[in-house]
Design an enzyme around this catalytic site. Sequence first.
Site, PDB file in Angstrom:
ATOM      1  N   HIS A  85      -2.679  -2.959  -3.318  1.00  0.00           N
ATOM      2  CA  HIS A  85      -4.010  -2.740  -2.749  1.00  0.00           C
ATOM      3  C   HIS A  85      -5.027  -2.528  -3.864  1.00  0.00           C
ATOM      4  CE1 HIS A  85      -6.406  -0.554   0.672  1.00  0.00           C
ATOM      5  NE2 HIS A  85      -6.908  -1.729   0.380  1.00  0.00           N
ATOM      6  N   ASP A 119      -3.642   2.634  -4.718  1.00  0.00           N
ATOM      7  CA  ASP A 119      -2.284   2.459  -4.178  1.00  0.00           C
ATOM      8  C   ASP A 119      -1.722   1.047  -4.396  1.00  0.00           C
ATOM      9  OD1 ASP A 119      -4.399   1.924  -2.179  1.00  0.00           O
ATOM     10  OD2 ASP A 119      -2.755   1.406  -0.834  1.00  0.00           O
ATOM     11  N   HIS A 164       0.840  -1.191   0.000  1.00  0.00           N
ATOM     12  CA  HIS A 164       0.000   0.000   0.000  1.00  0.00           C
ATOM     13  C   HIS A 164       0.881   1.248   0.000  1.00  0.00           C
ATOM     14  CE1 HIS A 164      -3.376  -2.360   2.081  1.00  0.00           C
ATOM     15  NE2 HIS A 164      -2.307  -3.084   2.385  1.00  0.00           N
ATOM     16  N   TYR A 165       0.315   2.399  -0.372  1.00  0.00           N
ATOM     17  CA  TYR A 165       0.912   3.647   0.079  1.00  0.00           C
ATOM     18  C   TYR A 165       0.010   4.224   1.161  1.00  0.00           C
ATOM     19  CZ  TYR A 165      -2.033   6.484  -3.256  1.00  0.00           C
ATOM     20  OH  TYR A 165      -3.044   7.090  -3.966  1.00  0.00           O
ATOM     21  N   THR A 166       0.591   5.097   2.010  1.00  0.00           N
ATOM     22  CA  THR A 166      -0.180   5.619   3.132  1.00  0.00           C
ATOM     23  C   THR A 166      -1.234   6.624   2.692  1.00  0.00           C
ATOM     24  OG1 THR A 166       1.413   7.405   3.510  1.00  0.00           O
ATOM     25  CG2 THR A 166       1.774   5.317   4.706  1.00  0.00           C
ATOM     26  N   GLU A 215       2.486  -0.777   4.633  1.00  0.00           N
ATOM     27  CA  GLU A 215       2.190   0.598   4.218  1.00  0.00           C
ATOM     28  C   GLU A 215       3.514   1.294   3.899  1.00  0.00           C
ATOM     29  OE1 GLU A 215      -0.558   2.316   3.774  1.00  0.00           O
ATOM     30  OE2 GLU A 215      -2.150   1.114   4.717  1.00  0.00           O
TER      31      GLU A 215
END
Length: 241
Positions: free
Chosen positions: A135, A145, A26-28, A93
């Site tokens: 994700h 993401d 994921h990215y945050t 993340e």
Amino acid sequence: MIIVDVPSPNFGPRAAGKKIKYLILHYTGTPTAFEAMRLLQGGNPDHKVSAHYLVDEDGSVMRFVDESQRAWHAGKSYWDREEDINSCSIGIEIQNPGHEFGYRPFPPDQMEVVAALCHEIIARHDILPAHVLAHSDIAPERKEDPGELFPWQALSEQGIGLWPETDAPEVEQEEEDIGTILTKFGYDPRPELKSRVTAFQRHFEPEIFLTPERVGIANPVTVKKAQALLRQKWAGRRKVS
């Protein structure tokens, strides 16, 4: 690699009989890692999320949930007929502002640590290359993401995840539409086709985002890459069976 424990209350037991087989990246989507940390630690009671790890842009790593537990990172999701992704996955993340707050490339120091952490997790749980996912792959209608700037190809060259081998010799196969191929690869067949194709392209055909009008439309390159990945997925399964 130094990992700092910052426990989150947002976790629970994995569902009975579920084993870890997916690694979800994921990215945050937050301006800073501090804001991401507050969310993942349970700082917002109306937004109960967590992940097993967070990797900041400087390469520092925080662990919120032990790998033995079910973190709440995937949300409503699906892959290859599995709908409780949280119970059978590890979630990482990766700090990046995301599309809402100024999406940008992922720094080399950060990606070096992400790769090292992925290698450790993959080795611990014997995760197949085809099971290292974005994700957006498992929730194509909801999520973008880690996005089209994420260096999936570079990770695959380090043995993390799949990348389409389109230069491999052609194998005679039935003519199938892109929706069928994506479903066989693992994507949820229920969302509209454009969102599934967009998710696929975000992961495996990121260059298409330079021409936005082409995004979400399956061109011959998209189909060829999807066919190649499906062959690679099946080949990987045969090797471990």
